[in-house]
Design a protein around this motif. Structure first.
Motif, PDB file in Angstrom:
ATOM      1  N   LEU A  86     -32.143   8.284 -27.732  1.00  0.00           N
ATOM      2  CA  LEU A  86     -31.562   7.415 -28.748  1.00  0.00           C
ATOM      3  C   LEU A  86     -32.627   6.486 -29.335  1.00  0.00           C
ATOM      4  O   LEU A  86     -32.763   6.359 -30.559  1.00  0.00           O
ATOM      5  CB  LEU A  86     -30.434   6.612 -28.092  1.00  0.00           C
ATOM      6  CG  LEU A  86     -29.640   5.686 -28.972  1.00  0.00           C
ATOM      7  CD1 LEU A  86     -29.152   6.422 -30.188  1.00  0.00           C
ATOM      8  CD2 LEU A  86     -28.459   5.126 -28.198  1.00  0.00           C
ATOM      9  N   LEU A  87     -33.406   5.866 -28.451  1.00  0.00           N
ATOM     10  CA  LEU A  87     -34.457   4.959 -28.927  1.00  0.00           C
ATOM     11  C   LEU A  87     -35.468   5.728 -29.777  1.00  0.00           C
ATOM     12  O   LEU A  87     -35.884   5.252 -30.842  1.00  0.00           O
ATOM     13  CB  LEU A  87     -35.166   4.296 -27.751  1.00  0.00           C
ATOM     14  CG  LEU A  87     -36.180   3.236 -28.167  1.00  0.00           C
ATOM     15  CD1 LEU A  87     -35.479   1.968 -28.630  1.00  0.00           C
ATOM     16  CD2 LEU A  87     -37.147   2.904 -27.052  1.00  0.00           C
ATOM     17  N   GLY A 103     -35.021   8.334 -31.612  1.00  0.00           N
ATOM     18  CA  GLY A 103     -34.445   8.574 -32.938  1.00  0.00           C
ATOM     19  C   GLY A 103     -34.478   7.312 -33.785  1.00  0.00           C
ATOM     20  O   GLY A 103     -34.940   7.313 -34.921  1.00  0.00           O
ATOM     21  N   LEU A 104     -34.021   6.200 -33.197  1.00  0.00           N
ATOM     22  CA  LEU A 104     -33.946   4.943 -33.959  1.00  0.00           C
ATOM     23  C   LEU A 104     -35.330   4.482 -34.408  1.00  0.00           C
ATOM     24  O   LEU A 104     -35.519   4.046 -35.540  1.00  0.00           O
ATOM     25  CB  LEU A 104     -33.292   3.847 -33.108  1.00  0.00           C
ATOM     26  CG  LEU A 104     -31.801   4.011 -32.817  1.00  0.00           C
ATOM     27  CD1 LEU A 104     -31.327   2.943 -31.839  1.00  0.00           C
ATOM     28  CD2 LEU A 104     -30.976   3.940 -34.102  1.00  0.00           C
ATOM     29  N   MET A 105     -36.316   4.603 -33.502  1.00  0.00           N
ATOM     30  CA  MET A 105     -37.658   4.121 -33.843  1.00  0.00           C
ATOM     31  C   MET A 105     -38.325   5.017 -34.893  1.00  0.00           C
ATOM     32  O   MET A 105     -39.140   4.561 -35.677  1.00  0.00           O
ATOM     33  CB  MET A 105     -38.534   4.035 -32.580  1.00  0.00           C
ATOM     34  CG  MET A 105     -38.112   2.937 -31.622  1.00  0.00           C
ATOM     35  SD  MET A 105     -38.134   1.284 -32.346  1.00  0.00           S
ATOM     36  CE  MET A 105     -36.408   0.894 -32.522  1.00  0.00           C
ATOM     37  N   THR A 106     -37.959   6.299 -34.906  1.00  0.00           N
ATOM     38  CA  THR A 106     -38.541   7.200 -35.902  1.00  0.00           C
ATOM     39  C   THR A 106     -38.067   6.850 -37.308  1.00  0.00           C
ATOM     40  O   THR A 106     -38.817   6.938 -38.273  1.00  0.00           O
ATOM     41  CB  THR A 106     -38.170   8.658 -35.577  1.00  0.00           C
ATOM     42  OG1 THR A 106     -38.471   8.911 -34.213  1.00  0.00           O
ATOM     43  CG2 THR A 106     -38.932   9.648 -36.448  1.00  0.00           C
ATOM     44  N   ILE A 107     -36.806   6.423 -37.432  1.00  0.00           N
ATOM     45  CA  ILE A 107     -36.259   6.224 -38.774  1.00  0.00           C
ATOM     46  C   ILE A 107     -36.160   4.760 -39.184  1.00  0.00           C
ATOM     47  O   ILE A 107     -35.700   4.446 -40.269  1.00  0.00           O
ATOM     48  CB  ILE A 107     -34.857   6.890 -38.891  1.00  0.00           C
ATOM     49  CG1 ILE A 107     -33.893   6.406 -37.789  1.00  0.00           C
ATOM     50  CG2 ILE A 107     -34.973   8.396 -38.811  1.00  0.00           C
ATOM     51  CD1 ILE A 107     -33.022   5.297 -38.167  1.00  0.00           C
ATOM     52  N   LEU A 132     -35.854  -4.707 -31.910  1.00  0.00           N
ATOM     53  CA  LEU A 132     -35.745  -3.788 -30.765  1.00  0.00           C
ATOM     54  C   LEU A 132     -37.091  -3.138 -30.470  1.00  0.00           C
ATOM     55  O   LEU A 132     -37.443  -2.905 -29.310  1.00  0.00           O
ATOM     56  CB  LEU A 132     -34.682  -2.721 -31.068  1.00  0.00           C
ATOM     57  CG  LEU A 132     -34.422  -1.680 -29.994  1.00  0.00           C
ATOM     58  CD1 LEU A 132     -33.874  -2.335 -28.738  1.00  0.00           C
ATOM     59  CD2 LEU A 132     -33.447  -0.617 -30.483  1.00  0.00           C
ATOM     60  N   ALA A 133     -37.844  -2.882 -31.527  1.00  0.00           N
ATOM     61  CA  ALA A 133     -39.155  -2.240 -31.358  1.00  0.00           C
ATOM     62  C   ALA A 133     -40.116  -3.124 -30.579  1.00  0.00           C
ATOM     63  O   ALA A 133     -41.120  -2.654 -30.060  1.00  0.00           O
ATOM     64  CB  ALA A 133     -39.742  -1.904 -32.726  1.00  0.00           C
ATOM     65  N   ASN A 147     -38.018   0.941 -18.463  1.00  0.00           N
ATOM     66  CA  ASN A 147     -36.673   1.155 -17.935  1.00  0.00           C
ATOM     67  C   ASN A 147     -35.682   0.694 -18.978  1.00  0.00           C
ATOM     68  O   ASN A 147     -35.346  -0.469 -19.070  1.00  0.00           O
ATOM     69  CB  ASN A 147     -36.472   0.358 -16.652  1.00  0.00           C
ATOM     70  CG  ASN A 147     -37.367   0.866 -15.557  1.00  0.00           C
ATOM     71  OD1 ASN A 147     -37.197   1.976 -15.083  1.00  0.00           O
ATOM     72  ND2 ASN A 147     -38.361   0.079 -15.201  1.00  0.00           N
ATOM     73  N   LEU A 148     -35.213   1.653 -19.743  1.00  0.00           N
ATOM     74  CA  LEU A 148     -34.463   1.315 -20.939  1.00  0.00           C
ATOM     75  C   LEU A 148     -32.978   1.205 -20.650  1.00  0.00           C
ATOM     76  O   LEU A 148     -32.365   2.135 -20.149  1.00  0.00           O
ATOM     77  CB  LEU A 148     -34.710   2.433 -21.952  1.00  0.00           C
ATOM     78  CG  LEU A 148     -34.454   2.094 -23.400  1.00  0.00           C
ATOM     79  CD1 LEU A 148     -35.326   0.930 -23.816  1.00  0.00           C
ATOM     80  CD2 LEU A 148     -34.762   3.303 -24.257  1.00  0.00           C
ATOM     81  N   PHE A 149     -32.391   0.048 -20.958  1.00  0.00           N
ATOM     82  CA  PHE A 149     -30.952  -0.123 -20.828  1.00  0.00           C
ATOM     83  C   PHE A 149     -30.511  -0.829 -22.104  1.00  0.00           C
ATOM     84  O   PHE A 149     -30.423  -2.049 -22.165  1.00  0.00           O
ATOM     85  CB  PHE A 149     -30.632  -0.945 -19.577  1.00  0.00           C
ATOM     86  CG  PHE A 149     -29.167  -1.048 -19.281  1.00  0.00           C
ATOM     87  CD1 PHE A 149     -28.413   0.081 -18.982  1.00  0.00           C
ATOM     88  CD2 PHE A 149     -28.523  -2.275 -19.302  1.00  0.00           C
ATOM     89  CE1 PHE A 149     -27.055  -0.021 -18.709  1.00  0.00           C
ATOM     90  CE2 PHE A 149     -27.168  -2.382 -19.033  1.00  0.00           C
ATOM     91  CZ  PHE A 149     -26.442  -1.253 -18.731  1.00  0.00           C
ATOM     92  N   LEU A 150     -30.254  -0.019 -23.138  1.00  0.00           N
ATOM     93  CA  LEU A 150     -30.042  -0.577 -24.482  1.00  0.00           C
ATOM     94  C   LEU A 150     -28.874  -1.548 -24.537  1.00  0.00           C
ATOM     95  O   LEU A 150     -28.915  -2.548 -25.238  1.00  0.00           O
ATOM     96  CB  LEU A 150     -29.833   0.566 -25.483  1.00  0.00           C
ATOM     97  CG  LEU A 150     -31.100   1.369 -25.782  1.00  0.00           C
ATOM     98  CD1 LEU A 150     -30.778   2.621 -26.580  1.00  0.00           C
ATOM     99  CD2 LEU A 150     -32.103   0.512 -26.544  1.00  0.00           C
TER     100      LEU A 150
END
Ligand code: UDP
Ligand code: MG
Length: 314
Positions: free
Chosen positions: A84-85, A87-91, A176-177, A183-186
């Motif tokens: 998910l991260l 994808g979000l960071m790419t766009i 967010l970036a 250890n990702l816990f969005l």
């Protein structure tokens, strides 16, 4: 003018749902575009999280035939949160706002227009929150409740009954970036960002095809990760336990001395008893103290932003 919206969908072995999911999403996009809510260059982005089935070939076909669909393929299975991260960071620099949603559409995408409206009204983060969990099994419902309770007790700020269905504005994505943690816990990170937030409510549906990719084992490790990547409370518990034992050591010492004075004890018992209690307390307190430093190191290594500026008026 509508917003340029990107919807990011992580997919792991989702060949059974992609056809239906893309159809429903495209329908929704057409409606939103006609209503002037989103721009014609808004996109649906499927992120293939190293699937082993036909997921990627379906996504690439869709990306070729549908102008509104794009695909990102991760080189290996990185896990839901990382996919998910990714994808979000790419766009993040291409859109005005992005919505993340699971591929199985258990979260009702028909509230996305409402999310976008709140974004147009100035919200940076809009959480999708479940009204009820009737469609979930009793087991999933009670484990989920226990999860939110435990994580709350450990001092992690989360939004109750919210999973990873949310809208984030471009500047919230930028914030967010700045969280480089491994250890990702969005669900824990996003509420710490701040900005103007709001929620929309919906009923969660059942998965219409395919199987859950979150078996009990993954769920437990997710919960454990969530706590240990946010909270130093478990370490503080050691310290409190040490204090309790140290207090008990004093009571035990009094009891042992009284027994010795009244003369009913074997020789050596008193000194042994006192040492055991006393050393137990000292050891726990010391471990707790070292833990405090470990906790500090852990916070430093996360390198989280110490603040996020919302406005700067000159
Ligand atoms: N998912 C993923 N990588 C994984 C596991 C899951 O990208 O390693 C995706 C999956 O394709 C789905 C979302 O994460 O889009 C949530 O998974 P699922 O619906 O199976 O979880 P549940 O709703 O049962 O909690
Ligand atoms: Mg699901």
């Amino acid at each position: 003018m509508g917003a340029k919206l990107f919807v990011v969908v992580p997919c792991y072995n989702e060949e059974a749902v992609l056809g239906e999911t893309s159809k429903r999403m495209l329908g929704l996009f057409s409606k939103m575009e006609m209503g002037g809510l989103i721009t014609p260059d808004s996109r649906i982005v499927f992120v293939d999280d190293g699937s082993r089935d036909k997921t990627w070939s379906i996504i690439s076909e869709l990306a070729e035939s549908e102008e509104r669909i794009s695909g990102i393929k991760l080189a290996h299975n990185a896990g839901h949160q990382n996919a998910l991260l990714g994808g979000l960071m790419t766009i993040k620099d291409e859109c005005d706002c992005a919505v993340s949603v699971d591929a199985d559409l258990q979260d009702d995408i028909n509230v996305i227009p409402e999310m976008v409206k709140k974004f147009s009204d100035g919200c940076d983060i809009v959480y999708g929150v479940r009204n009820s969990r009737e469609s979930d099994t009793f087991f999933k419902r009670s484990t989920a409740l226990a999860f939110y309770k435990l994580i709350g007790a450990m001092g992690v700020e989360t939004v109750y009954n919210h999973a990873d269905f949310r809208l984030m504005s471009r500047r919230a994505l930028g914030a967010l970036a700045e969280f480089p943690e491994q250890n990702l816990f969005l669900r824990g990170i996003v509420p710490t960002i701040g900005y103007k937030t709001d929620s929309v409510y919906y009923d969660r549906a059942e998965r219409f095809a395919g199987e859950s990719k979150y078996p009990l084992k993954k769920m437990l490790s997710f919960a454990f990760d969530g706590i240990t990547s946010f909270s130093v409370k478990p370490i503080r518990l050691i310290w409190s336990l040490g204090l309790v034992i140290a207090a008990l050591a004093i009571i035990a010492a009094v009891y042992v001395l009284i027994s010795k004075l009244t003369g009913h004890v074997t020789s050596g018992w008193s000194s042994l008893m006192i040492s055991i209690w006393f050393l137990g307390g000292v050891q726990l307190l010391s471990v707790g103290l070292i833990g405090e430093y470990v906790g500090k190191v852990y916070k430093e290594t996360k390198q989280r932003p110490r603040y996020i500026i919302e406005t700067y008026k000159k």
